[in-house]
Write a protein that holds these residues in place. Structure first.
Motif, PDB file in Angstrom:
ATOM      1  N   SER A 189       5.597  -1.490 -11.358  1.00 23.88           N
ATOM      2  CA  SER A 189       4.654  -2.702 -11.376  1.00 23.88           C
ATOM      3  C   SER A 189       4.415  -3.332  -9.802  1.00 23.88           C
ATOM      4  CB  SER A 189       5.115  -3.606 -12.358  1.00 23.88           C
ATOM      5  OG  SER A 189       6.132  -4.171 -12.151  1.00 23.88           O
ATOM      6  N   LEU A 190       5.113  -2.959  -8.730  1.00 18.35           N
ATOM      7  CA  LEU A 190       5.063  -3.423  -7.394  1.00 18.35           C
ATOM      8  C   LEU A 190       5.490  -4.894  -7.333  1.00 18.35           C
ATOM      9  CD1 LEU A 190       1.597  -1.954  -6.459  1.00 18.35           C
ATOM     10  CD2 LEU A 190       3.935  -0.847  -6.342  1.00 18.35           C
ATOM     11  N   LYS A 191       6.313  -5.226  -8.322  1.00 20.16           N
ATOM     12  CA  LYS A 191       6.930  -6.580  -8.284  1.00 20.16           C
ATOM     13  C   LYS A 191       8.222  -6.706  -7.684  1.00 20.16           C
ATOM     14  CE  LYS A 191       5.501  -7.908 -12.869  1.00 20.16           C
ATOM     15  NZ  LYS A 191       5.791  -8.599 -14.299  1.00 20.16           N
ATOM     16  N   SER A 192       8.761  -5.467  -7.039  1.00 20.25           N
ATOM     17  CA  SER A 192       9.749  -5.081  -6.261  1.00 20.25           C
ATOM     18  C   SER A 192       9.667  -4.018  -5.520  1.00 20.25           C
ATOM     19  CB  SER A 192      11.254  -4.940  -7.135  1.00 20.25           C
ATOM     20  OG  SER A 192      11.817  -6.233  -7.893  1.00 20.25           O
ATOM     21  N   LYS A 193      10.182  -3.987  -4.271  1.00 18.16           N
ATOM     22  CA  LYS A 193       9.904  -3.016  -3.105  1.00 18.16           C
ATOM     23  C   LYS A 193      11.080  -2.076  -3.298  1.00 18.16           C
ATOM     24  CE  LYS A 193       6.610  -5.365  -0.253  1.00 18.16           C
ATOM     25  NZ  LYS A 193       5.334  -4.569  -0.683  1.00 18.16           N
ATOM     26  N   PHE A 194      10.749  -0.713  -2.754  1.00 16.97           N
ATOM     27  CA  PHE A 194      11.735   0.170  -2.727  1.00 16.97           C
ATOM     28  C   PHE A 194      12.522  -0.183  -1.467  1.00 16.97           C
ATOM     29  CE2 PHE A 194       8.907   3.139  -5.397  1.00 16.97           C
ATOM     30  CZ  PHE A 194       9.683   3.119  -6.444  1.00 16.97           C
ATOM     31  N   SER A 195      13.994   0.171  -1.455  1.00 16.51           N
ATOM     32  CA  SER A 195      14.458  -0.129  -0.180  1.00 16.51           C
ATOM     33  C   SER A 195      14.382   1.241   0.397  1.00 16.51           C
ATOM     34  CB  SER A 195      16.196  -0.283  -0.492  1.00 16.51           C
ATOM     35  OG  SER A 195      16.539   0.793  -0.738  1.00 16.51           O
ATOM     36  N   ILE A 196      14.733   1.344   2.008  1.00 15.09           N
ATOM     37  CA  ILE A 196      14.713   2.552   2.636  1.00 15.09           C
ATOM     38  C   ILE A 196      15.403   3.698   1.760  1.00 15.09           C
ATOM     39  CG2 ILE A 196      15.264   3.541   4.620  1.00 15.09           C
ATOM     40  CD1 ILE A 196      14.346   1.202   6.084  1.00 15.09           C
ATOM     41  N   GLU A 197      16.637   3.252   1.541  1.00 16.27           N
ATOM     42  CA  GLU A 197      17.550   4.173   0.789  1.00 16.27           C
ATOM     43  C   GLU A 197      16.872   4.735  -0.335  1.00 16.27           C
ATOM     44  OE1 GLU A 197      18.290   1.216   2.107  1.00 16.27           O
ATOM     45  OE2 GLU A 197      19.960   1.642   3.740  1.00 16.27           O
ATOM     46  N   GLU A 198      16.473   3.974  -0.928  1.00 13.89           N
ATOM     47  CA  GLU A 198      15.944   4.331  -2.573  1.00 13.89           C
ATOM     48  C   GLU A 198      14.843   5.016  -2.355  1.00 13.89           C
ATOM     49  OE1 GLU A 198      16.781   0.479  -5.452  1.00 13.89           O
ATOM     50  OE2 GLU A 198      15.085   0.439  -4.256  1.00 13.89           O
ATOM     51  N   THR A 199      13.970   4.869  -1.127  1.00 13.27           N
ATOM     52  CA  THR A 199      12.665   6.062  -1.145  1.00 13.27           C
ATOM     53  C   THR A 199      13.243   7.237  -0.613  1.00 13.27           C
ATOM     54  OG1 THR A 199      11.518   3.861  -0.149  1.00 13.27           O
ATOM     55  CG2 THR A 199      10.766   6.242   0.311  1.00 13.27           C
ATOM     56  N   MET A 254       1.014  -1.071  -0.096  1.00 14.01           N
ATOM     57  CA  MET A 254       0.158   0.032   0.110  1.00 14.01           C
ATOM     58  C   MET A 254       0.862   1.173  -0.034  1.00 14.01           C
ATOM     59  SD  MET A 254      -2.736   1.427   2.975  1.00 14.01           S
ATOM     60  CE  MET A 254      -1.494   1.738   4.123  1.00 14.01           C
ATOM     61  N   TYR A 255       1.983   1.380   0.748  1.00 12.36           N
ATOM     62  CA  TYR A 255       2.617   2.492   1.084  1.00 12.36           C
ATOM     63  C   TYR A 255       3.617   2.777  -0.351  1.00 12.36           C
ATOM     64  CZ  TYR A 255       2.047   2.549   6.071  1.00 12.36           C
ATOM     65  OH  TYR A 255       1.489   2.451   7.257  1.00 12.36           O
ATOM     66  N   GLN A 256       3.717   1.726  -0.962  1.00 13.47           N
ATOM     67  CA  GLN A 256       4.732   2.074  -2.190  1.00 13.47           C
ATOM     68  C   GLN A 256       3.695   2.506  -3.334  1.00 13.47           C
ATOM     69  OE1 GLN A 256       7.732  -0.627  -3.282  1.00 13.47           O
ATOM     70  NE2 GLN A 256       7.403  -0.780  -5.287  1.00 13.47           N
ATOM     71  N   SER A 257       2.503   2.120  -3.390  1.00 17.11           N
ATOM     72  CA  SER A 257       1.568   2.504  -4.321  1.00 17.11           C
ATOM     73  C   SER A 257       1.147   4.086  -4.021  1.00 17.11           C
ATOM     74  CB  SER A 257       0.245   1.768  -4.220  1.00 17.11           C
ATOM     75  OG  SER A 257       0.451   0.378  -4.367  1.00 17.11           O
ATOM     76  N   VAL A 258       1.022   4.388  -2.781  1.00 21.32           N
ATOM     77  CA  VAL A 258       0.783   5.672  -2.388  1.00 21.32           C
ATOM     78  C   VAL A 258       1.790   6.675  -2.663  1.00 21.32           C
ATOM     79  CG1 VAL A 258       0.594   7.212  -0.426  1.00 21.32           C
ATOM     80  CG2 VAL A 258      -0.666   5.216  -0.668  1.00 21.32           C
ATOM     81  N   PHE A 259       3.174   6.140  -2.476  1.00 25.07           N
ATOM     82  CA  PHE A 259       4.227   6.808  -2.682  1.00 25.07           C
ATOM     83  C   PHE A 259       4.432   7.313  -4.381  1.00 25.07           C
ATOM     84  CE2 PHE A 259       8.680   7.118  -3.955  1.00 25.07           C
ATOM     85  CZ  PHE A 259       9.032   8.274  -3.015  1.00 25.07           C
ATOM     86  N   LEU A 260       4.121   5.924  -5.325  1.00 27.38           N
ATOM     87  CA  LEU A 260       4.194   6.207  -6.630  1.00 27.38           C
ATOM     88  C   LEU A 260       3.180   7.257  -7.141  1.00 27.38           C
ATOM     89  CD1 LEU A 260       5.034   2.499  -7.283  1.00 27.38           C
ATOM     90  CD2 LEU A 260       6.494   4.225  -7.940  1.00 27.38           C
ATOM     91  N   GLN A 261       1.853   7.366  -6.510  1.00 27.83           N
ATOM     92  CA  GLN A 261       1.052   8.117  -7.151  1.00 27.83           C
ATOM     93  C   GLN A 261       1.498   9.595  -6.804  1.00 27.83           C
ATOM     94  OE1 GLN A 261      -2.529   7.121  -4.746  1.00 27.83           O
ATOM     95  NE2 GLN A 261      -2.829   4.872  -5.700  1.00 27.83           N
ATOM     96  N   ASN A 262       2.102   9.804  -5.758  1.00 27.08           N
ATOM     97  CA  ASN A 262       2.433  11.237  -5.151  1.00 27.08           C
ATOM     98  C   ASN A 262       3.955  11.342  -5.981  1.00 27.08           C
ATOM     99  OD1 ASN A 262       1.210  12.513  -2.839  1.00 27.08           O
ATOM    100  ND2 ASN A 262       1.060  10.554  -2.662  1.00 27.08           N
ATOM    101  N   LEU A 263       4.661  10.656  -6.406  1.00 23.56           N
ATOM    102  CA  LEU A 263       5.651  10.891  -7.362  1.00 23.56           C
ATOM    103  C   LEU A 263       5.275  11.252  -8.727  1.00 23.56           C
ATOM    104  CD1 LEU A 263       8.691  10.636  -7.917  1.00 23.56           C
ATOM    105  CD2 LEU A 263       8.399   8.252  -8.542  1.00 23.56           C
ATOM    106  N   LYS A 264       4.231  10.566  -9.417  1.00 20.25           N
ATOM    107  CA  LYS A 264       3.792  10.990 -10.553  1.00 20.25           C
ATOM    108  C   LYS A 264       3.284  12.485 -10.630  1.00 20.25           C
ATOM    109  CE  LYS A 264       2.283   6.114 -11.759  1.00 20.25           C
ATOM    110  NZ  LYS A 264       1.251   5.303 -11.950  1.00 20.25           N
ATOM    111  N   GLU A 280       1.423  10.713   6.653  1.00 23.86           N
ATOM    112  CA  GLU A 280       0.796  11.536   7.877  1.00 23.86           C
ATOM    113  C   GLU A 280       1.263  10.852   9.209  1.00 23.86           C
ATOM    114  OE1 GLU A 280      -3.475  12.387   5.621  1.00 23.86           O
ATOM    115  OE2 GLU A 280      -3.483  10.857   7.316  1.00 23.86           O
ATOM    116  N   ILE A 281       2.630  10.825   9.214  1.00 25.38           N
ATOM    117  CA  ILE A 281       3.338  10.402  10.591  1.00 25.38           C
ATOM    118  C   ILE A 281       3.519  11.466  11.298  1.00 25.38           C
ATOM    119  CG2 ILE A 281       3.995   8.254   9.504  1.00 25.38           C
ATOM    120  CD1 ILE A 281       6.821   9.213   9.094  1.00 25.38           C
ATOM    121  N   THR A 282       3.504  12.674  10.981  1.00 27.46           N
ATOM    122  CA  THR A 282       3.497  13.751  11.874  1.00 27.46           C
ATOM    123  C   THR A 282       2.505  14.810  11.525  1.00 27.46           C
ATOM    124  OG1 THR A 282       5.069  15.229  10.381  1.00 27.46           O
ATOM    125  CG2 THR A 282       6.103  13.600  11.713  1.00 27.46           C
TER     126      THR A 282
END
Length: 322
Positions: free
Chosen positions: A40-50, A1-11, A66-68
């Motif tokens: 395509s969500l077949k691989s996950k971003f590492s923390i460093e990549e994010t 879920m988090y990766q999808s949200v991140f990708l949407q905002n990146l776009k 929304e963690i702060t």
């Protein structure tokens, strides 16, 4: 879920017609196929990549997930300045920060001018060298007893300043001034002359150069070939905030100390600043379109301030108060 949200905002942060896969491949320096697997969500971003992607494309991870509190904003602060070398680096870093934004078509600068905008003090003349002198004296205690006549800025510093200043002239620029926007420069000339660190003839020359600078701005104001607008606001207390807007993004620069500033591309913050500054424009007089009488009244008030200081210095010279 988090990766999808991140990708949407990146776009949303990417320029139109830009491939998300190519953007990720470029920022992370990975192959097209590796980037495709992450999209395509077949691989996950590492923390460093994010983190790399968030920095590269100015995405606030705190706000995104929304963690702060939403009032917290991701910002970048310029480095501390004490030496000529650090001041030169400041000019170079400011140029590198602004140039990618300002080279875009339809870019715009909105400058809330508590003081004469920095860019006007970078042309390499004696008045601009005095500004360098003032900045460095206030930032570096070792220069406390040094007079202006014993101050000789490096050629490389002057050239770096001129390069930054040259960005500003032909831009789509909106400035909000008050009569008091000239005050800090006048106070600096007066103070250092009284302190015996600027000679009388030099201080008088500064007054003449300052008056010529204001005249040049008044001429720029009526030049129909330039996209320059000057607003006069008698009520709003300006703070030297600078908002740079392009069709794709915005960047807000907020003063921190004498020269250093915070900058952020946070969309929510930039949008709030844009709304606030545009409200100030609505309550200001656009000097480009006011009558000649009203426009001349504004500039004459500033000239009167400069003339008053010039006359004060002249009087001290004639009465031998030095």
């Amino acid at each position: 879920m988090y990766q999808s949200v991140f990708l949407q905002n990146l776009k949303q942060e990417l320029p139109k017609n830009t491939s998300t896969i190519e953007a990720i491949s470029t920022a992370l320096d990975i192959s097209y196929d590796a980037a495709h697997r992450r999209v395509s969500l077949k691989s996950k971003f590492s923390i460093e990549e994010t983190i790399v992607l968030a920095k590269y494309y100015n995405i606030s991870l705190d706000r995104l997930f929304e963690i702060t509190n939403t009032e917290f904003v991701a910002i970048e602060k310029t480095k501390h300045i004490e030496t000529e070398t650090q001041l030169q680096q400041y000019f170079n870093d400011s140029y590198d920060s602004l140039y990618p934004l300002l080279k875009q078509k339809e870019s715009r600068i909105l400058y809330s001018a508590k003081d004469i905008p920095l860019f006007y003090n970078l042309n390499g003349d004696k008045l601009s060298q005095f500004k360098y002198y003032v900045w460095l004296k206030l930032l570096n205690p070792k220069l406390a007893t040094k007079s202006f006549e014993n101050f000789a800025p490096n050629t490389s510093l002057i050239e770096a300043g001129k390069r930054l200043g040259s960005l500003y002239y032909n831009l789509n620029t909106i400035e909000i001034w008050d009569i008091t926007s000239v005050n800090s420069t006048l106070k600096q000339i007066h103070f250092y002359h009284q302190a015996g660190q600027v000679k009388t003839e030099t201080a008088l020359q500064f007054c003449k150069l300052l008056k010529q600078l204001i005249k040049d701005i008044s001429i720029k104001l009526i030049n129909k070939n330039l996209e320059f607008k000057l607003y006069y606001n008698e009520l709003h207390l300006m703070n030297n905030n600078v908002l740079v807007s392009t069709p794709e993004a915005q960047m807000l620069y907020v003063p921190f100390t004498l020269l250093s500033y915070y900058k952020t591309a946070d969309k929510h913050t930039c949008n709030e600043a844009d709304i606030f500054l545009n409200k100030q424009l609505q309550n200001s007089k656009l000097l480009n379109t006011t009558g000649e009488k009203e426009r001349n009244t504004f500039f004459n008030k500033i000239y009167s301030k400069i003339d008053a200081l010039h006359n004060l210095i002249e009087a001290a010279k004639l009465l031998d108060f030095e």
